[in-house]
Each structure stands twice: as C-alpha cells, then as structure tokens.
Scaffold this motif. Structure first.
Motif, PDB file in Angstrom:
ATOM      1  N   CYS A 191     -10.051   6.622   2.253  1.00  0.00           N
ATOM      2  CA  CYS A 191      -8.789   6.304   2.927  1.00  0.00           C
ATOM      3  C   CYS A 191      -7.656   6.983   2.165  1.00  0.00           C
ATOM      4  O   CYS A 191      -7.556   6.840   0.940  1.00  0.00           O
ATOM      5  CB  CYS A 191      -8.592   4.794   2.956  1.00  0.00           C
ATOM      6  SG  CYS A 191      -6.990   4.251   3.571  1.00  0.00           S
ATOM      7  N   ILE A 251      -3.731   7.509   1.229  1.00  0.00           N
ATOM      8  CA  ILE A 251      -2.443   6.802   1.206  1.00  0.00           C
ATOM      9  C   ILE A 251      -1.445   7.626   0.396  1.00  0.00           C
ATOM     10  O   ILE A 251      -1.481   7.642  -0.837  1.00  0.00           O
ATOM     11  CB  ILE A 251      -2.581   5.385   0.585  1.00  0.00           C
ATOM     12  CG1 ILE A 251      -3.660   4.571   1.305  1.00  0.00           C
ATOM     13  CG2 ILE A 251      -1.232   4.682   0.608  1.00  0.00           C
ATOM     14  CD1 ILE A 251      -3.332   4.248   2.758  1.00  0.00           C
ATOM     15  N   GLN A 299      -0.476   2.990   7.579  1.00  0.00           N
ATOM     16  CA  GLN A 299      -1.290   3.001   6.360  1.00  0.00           C
ATOM     17  C   GLN A 299      -1.778   1.601   6.017  1.00  0.00           C
ATOM     18  O   GLN A 299      -2.919   1.414   5.588  1.00  0.00           O
ATOM     19  CB  GLN A 299      -0.491   3.575   5.194  1.00  0.00           C
ATOM     20  CG  GLN A 299      -0.242   5.068   5.312  1.00  0.00           C
ATOM     21  CD  GLN A 299       0.518   5.607   4.124  1.00  0.00           C
ATOM     22  OE1 GLN A 299       1.133   4.854   3.364  1.00  0.00           O
ATOM     23  NE2 GLN A 299       0.489   6.924   3.945  1.00  0.00           N
ATOM     24  N   ARG A 338      -4.674   0.821   8.041  1.00  0.00           N
ATOM     25  CA  ARG A 338      -5.823   1.592   7.554  1.00  0.00           C
ATOM     26  C   ARG A 338      -6.473   0.891   6.358  1.00  0.00           C
ATOM     27  O   ARG A 338      -7.707   0.836   6.234  1.00  0.00           O
ATOM     28  CB  ARG A 338      -5.329   2.980   7.154  1.00  0.00           C
ATOM     29  CG  ARG A 338      -6.404   4.028   6.984  1.00  0.00           C
ATOM     30  CD  ARG A 338      -5.782   5.338   6.551  1.00  0.00           C
ATOM     31  NE  ARG A 338      -4.856   5.855   7.566  1.00  0.00           N
ATOM     32  CZ  ARG A 338      -3.943   6.791   7.332  1.00  0.00           C
ATOM     33  NH1 ARG A 338      -3.810   7.286   6.106  1.00  0.00           N
ATOM     34  NH2 ARG A 338      -3.153   7.206   8.295  1.00  0.00           N
ATOM     35  N   LEU A 339      -5.644   0.356   5.485  1.00  0.00           N
ATOM     36  CA  LEU A 339      -6.172  -0.341   4.312  1.00  0.00           C
ATOM     37  C   LEU A 339      -6.892  -1.637   4.697  1.00  0.00           C
ATOM     38  O   LEU A 339      -7.849  -2.054   4.037  1.00  0.00           O
ATOM     39  CB  LEU A 339      -5.038  -0.643   3.330  1.00  0.00           C
ATOM     40  CG  LEU A 339      -4.462   0.566   2.573  1.00  0.00           C
ATOM     41  CD1 LEU A 339      -3.164   0.194   1.866  1.00  0.00           C
ATOM     42  CD2 LEU A 339      -5.483   1.087   1.568  1.00  0.00           C
ATOM     43  N   ILE A 356     -10.209   4.515  -2.000  1.00  0.00           N
ATOM     44  CA  ILE A 356      -8.797   4.739  -1.672  1.00  0.00           C
ATOM     45  C   ILE A 356      -8.298   5.904  -2.513  1.00  0.00           C
ATOM     46  O   ILE A 356      -8.457   5.925  -3.738  1.00  0.00           O
ATOM     47  CB  ILE A 356      -7.957   3.481  -1.942  1.00  0.00           C
ATOM     48  CG1 ILE A 356      -8.413   2.336  -1.017  1.00  0.00           C
ATOM     49  CG2 ILE A 356      -6.472   3.771  -1.722  1.00  0.00           C
ATOM     50  CD1 ILE A 356      -7.743   1.018  -1.321  1.00  0.00           C
ATOM     51  N   GLY A 375      -4.900   8.380  -3.207  1.00  0.00           N
ATOM     52  CA  GLY A 375      -3.474   8.466  -2.905  1.00  0.00           C
ATOM     53  C   GLY A 375      -2.603   8.787  -4.093  1.00  0.00           C
ATOM     54  O   GLY A 375      -3.072   8.983  -5.219  1.00  0.00           O
ATOM     55  N   ARG A 395       3.419   5.750  -3.477  1.00  0.00           N
ATOM     56  CA  ARG A 395       3.140   5.075  -2.219  1.00  0.00           C
ATOM     57  C   ARG A 395       2.106   3.949  -2.391  1.00  0.00           C
ATOM     58  O   ARG A 395       2.225   2.886  -1.776  1.00  0.00           O
ATOM     59  CB  ARG A 395       2.650   6.089  -1.179  1.00  0.00           C
ATOM     60  CG  ARG A 395       2.254   5.486   0.180  1.00  0.00           C
ATOM     61  CD  ARG A 395       3.293   4.542   0.768  1.00  0.00           C
ATOM     62  NE  ARG A 395       4.546   5.181   1.099  1.00  0.00           N
ATOM     63  CZ  ARG A 395       4.833   5.671   2.307  1.00  0.00           C
ATOM     64  NH1 ARG A 395       3.942   5.618   3.281  1.00  0.00           N
ATOM     65  NH2 ARG A 395       6.016   6.204   2.518  1.00  0.00           N
ATOM     66  N   LEU A 396       1.107   4.171  -3.238  1.00  0.00           N
ATOM     67  CA  LEU A 396       0.123   3.111  -3.482  1.00  0.00           C
ATOM     68  C   LEU A 396       0.775   1.888  -4.110  1.00  0.00           C
ATOM     69  O   LEU A 396       0.430   0.746  -3.785  1.00  0.00           O
ATOM     70  CB  LEU A 396      -1.000   3.640  -4.379  1.00  0.00           C
ATOM     71  CG  LEU A 396      -2.017   4.557  -3.693  1.00  0.00           C
ATOM     72  CD1 LEU A 396      -2.916   5.231  -4.721  1.00  0.00           C
ATOM     73  CD2 LEU A 396      -2.875   3.782  -2.694  1.00  0.00           C
ATOM     74  N   GLN A 405       2.495  -0.021  -1.367  1.00  0.00           N
ATOM     75  CA  GLN A 405       1.532  -0.768  -0.557  1.00  0.00           C
ATOM     76  C   GLN A 405       1.014  -1.996  -1.307  1.00  0.00           C
ATOM     77  O   GLN A 405       0.796  -3.055  -0.716  1.00  0.00           O
ATOM     78  CB  GLN A 405       0.355   0.134  -0.155  1.00  0.00           C
ATOM     79  CG  GLN A 405       0.698   1.212   0.862  1.00  0.00           C
ATOM     80  CD  GLN A 405       0.955   0.665   2.259  1.00  0.00           C
ATOM     81  OE1 GLN A 405       0.851  -0.538   2.509  1.00  0.00           O
ATOM     82  NE2 GLN A 405       1.288   1.550   3.191  1.00  0.00           N
TER      83      GLN A 405
END
Length: 445
Positions: free
Chosen positions: A108, A110, A119, A122-123, A130, A132, A136-137, A140
């Motif tokens: 995935c 991110i 997103q 999606r998670l 994961i 990314g 951004r992580l 989230q």
C-alpha cells in the motif's frame, strides 16, 4: 537450470525464486549477497551501499520471505517501509509487486500529493506492507488510520536523505510506535555522521555492512569540471553539452526552483525538449515528467535535488551539475543517477568563482581530483582562485639581525666579511590587480 539458481543459496521461499526466475535475475549483486543472508537471520542491519547497486531487492526479498513463512491473516500491517520521496516510494512499491507476483501479499502506497481520505480507506483494507514517506505517514497515524502494533519489519531506505530533508522527527516517531521486538533494516548511500543518533535509537545491536566507501562510489562514472564566468555562461555550456555530448538521457541539477525554471525556459527556447522537476510541481506533473523521460519522449530533465533520490531511469548516462551541490553526500546522490548497475556515465560540474570552494571540499571528501575540461569557443576567463605568491624570503635576501636594537650599520671592525648585498624586497600584487601588498618578513632560517 533456472536463471535464479544462484539466489537459491539463500533458501528463499519457492514463490520468490519463481518470481526471480520470471524476471531473469541471474545472480545477486554485492549488496544482495551480503545483506540477504543476515536479514533472513532476523538481524538488524545498517547497510551502506551506492545508489543503483540493487539494495531494494536486498531488503524486499527477505521481508517477503518472512511474511510468507508464517501467515497471519488477522494481523494489521506487518511491514513498514519509509523512504524520502514519492518517486522512490512508487519505485519500491513496483519492486514489491514484482517479487510478490506469485503470492497474495499486497503493498500500500502512502505519500503526499494524493487524497488523504482515499489513502485512509486504502489503509483500512489492512495491507501487509505499507510503503510511504514519513511526513504523510505521520499525518495518517495522527488521524488514527495507521495502526503499527503488528509491524514485524521496519525498513528505513535512503535514511541519510530522510535526515537531510528534515524527516528525522517523523521517522523516530513512527519507529517508536512499532513493537520493540521488530527487525529494523537501515539502508543509506553514505555513512554520514548525522545518522548516528537515528541508528542508536532505532536499531538493536545491528550488523554493519559497508559495501562501498565514499571514495569508491560511482567508479564507472567519469567526473569532470568545466570552468564558467557567470550564470549566462553556464547556460551556454549546458546548451552546448546537450547538443554535442553523446548521451541517451540526461539530467541537469540546479540548487533552486527558480533557476530550474529559468534554465528550462532557456533550453526550450534553444530547441531542446525538456521537462522540469522540483518541489512546486504537483504529483501529476512529477509523474508525467518521469514517465516521459523513461519512455524516451524527452531526453532531458532539469531538476532540483527532489529528483536526486528515487529516480531510476534506464539509459540515464549524463548528469550536469549546473549548481554545485552543497555537500559531498549530495554530490554522491546526484551522480548516482548515472552509472547504475555497472553501466558507464559522465558527471559534469560547472564551476564559477562561487562554486570553487564547494568543489574543492567535495574533492577532499571523495579523495579524488576531478578532470578539468574546456570547450573550444566557450573557454572561461576564470581559471580558479588567484593565489598569492608564497610569502617567505625573496630570492637572495637574508633576514636582518637586530638583536633587539634598531637596525643600523655596524662599525667596520665588527662587520662580517664578504656579506652578500641584500636584494630589494619585491612587491606582491593583490588579487584585484590594484595596490601592492606588503610582504611579510621572511621567517628566520
């Protein structure tokens, strides 16, 4: 015999060996041969290896093997891969998908530049891996969309670049939310001292694998400098190089977005097909630029250091540093775009008076001397910093002995015989060619 037979020595899962065979992987690279066995043992690793050496497979293969060895359908994400840029994250996702093609494992992505809510949805589908960027992580995670309690493997790829980009706090935060019993694999192209704190906080008794010293990096790349008088002269040199230097694809690096845009305009006006890539470009524009370069629709990319990591383009064999990078590590990453996987390439740096000190410090850092090159018809008036003649005794002079008293003629009876006459001290011209500088007294012999 299957092409992947040499990978079988690592006792990888048969589905991974099948994928390697389908991808025509013949034998492991140096970093893969060194890192895969240690990673399969469950060890934490700190690996220093040059860009383009195959290090993505060095952590993806053992990670997939671990997930395949024990299925946990009810767990959350079992692996977290942190990378500094969207482009590198996208590239890593493609590698995961290639190696996992005969499995049910899903990755995935991110990163910034995509819809936050999409997103999050999606998670919630509970991907095993994961991939990314830290910023951004972290967002989230703060929103409650990123549970990390089941992570078994944490990968920090291009860790030195994440540090340079100011992601250290986000990286440490995300690592701290993962279980302490996890395995952590840290990869970087350089062994910068700034990594020590991160290593101490996220790794447990790591195995250190240094595949390349900085001075050995990119040995297949010719490294040249061309002297220039000013920015407009540099633009003329870039135009000439892109019109006359043999290359399949080229990237020109600048230090600022404004210079990247200006240079792109100049090159387009001179008939070159060029794309520009920098931090102000949105995700769609960035993807378009890289795809066009990979597909060969354009041969030239002008970019800031946002493209210095994660850009893997086949046939990229010319790098031009319009501006000299601000550190030796950044230089290594820039020229790492060419000469990948054993291919040859050329890296050319354009040097004005303001670039000389940076260039010299990078030479010292890399323990090498750049090849000096001149282009007929575009030779610079600048030839490097003017050096004062070495201070010290002028030819034929001796230091006067004063014995703490004012200098004067000694009585004839006490004067040493056959003393040589003293030459008139020569003046040294200052760097601006104006007033003479006073010569220092020569040191005592």
């Amino acid at each position: 015999m299957p092409r992947s037979a040499l990978f079988a020595q690592f006792a990888l899962h048969e589905r991974l060996l099948k994928a390697l065979d389908s991808l025509s992987f013949t034998e492991p690279t140096a970093v893969q041969a060194a890192a895969i066995p240690k990673a399969l043992e469950g060890r934490d690793l700190r690996v220093t290896a040059q860009t383009g050496s195959g290090k993505t497979a060095a952590f993806v293969l053992p990670l997939l093997h671990r997930l395949l060895a024990e299925e946990k359908p009810k767990s959350g994400a079992r692996a977290l891969i942190l990378l500094p840029t969207r482009e590198l994250a996208q590239q890593t996702l493609k590698e995961v998908e290639r190696f996992a093609q005969f499995t049910f494992i899903k990755g995935c992505l991110i990163t910034g530049g995509e819809d936050f809510k999409v997103q999050g949805a999606r998670l919630r589908k509970n991907p095993e891996i994961i991939i990314g960027t830290p910023g951004r992580l972290s967002e989230q995670f703060n929103a409650g969309n990123l549970p990390l309690g089941d992570v078994e493997v944490l990968v920090l790829d291009e860790a030195d670049r994440m540090l340079d980009m100011g992601f250290a706090e986000d990286v440490l935060k995300l690592a701290g939310e993962c279980p302490q019993a996890r395995q952590t694999l840290l990869f970087s192209a350089t062994a910068g001292s700034g990594l020590h704190e991160m290593v101490e906080k996220v790794l447990r008794e790591p195995q250190v694998l240094q595949l390349n010293r900085v001075s050995e990096l990119n040995e297949d790349v010719r490294q040249q400098i061309i002297l220039a008088d000013h920015v407009a002269h540099k633009e003329q040199l870039v135009h000439w190089l892109l019109g006359n230097e043999p290359y399949e694809k080229a990237i020109v690096f600048t230090n600022t977005r404004a210079q990247a845009d200006r240079l792109t305009g100049r090159l387009i006006a001179n008939g070159h097909k060029v794309f520009v890539l920098h931090g102000e470009k949105d995700q769609k524009e960035r993807k378009l630029a890289i795809d066009r370069l990979k597909q060969g629709a354009v041969k030239i990319l002008v970019a800031t250091d946002v493209a210095a990591r994660g850009l893997d383009v086949e046939g990229l064999d010319l790098v031009i540093n319009f501006d000299m990078p601000r550190s030796g590590d950044e230089y290594v990453h820039r020229i790492g775009r060419t000469g990948r996987a054993g291919a040859s390439g050329v890296a050319i740096s354009l040097i004005c008076h303001g670039d000389w000190n940076l260039m010299s410090s990078i030479e010292r850092y890399l323990k090498l001397r750049f090849e000096n090159r001149a282009i007929q018809g575009l030779k610079a008036n600048y030839h490097g910093p003017k050096k004062l003649k070495a201070s010290g005794k002028a030819a034929g002079t001796k230091k006067k002995k004063t014995d703490g008293k004012k200098t004067g003629a000694k009585p004839a009876a006490k004067r040493k015989p056959a003393a040589r006459p003293k030459a008139a001290p020569s003046s040294v011209v200052s760097q601006d060619g104006m007033a003479p500088l006073k010569r220092k007294k020569p040191a005592a012999e």
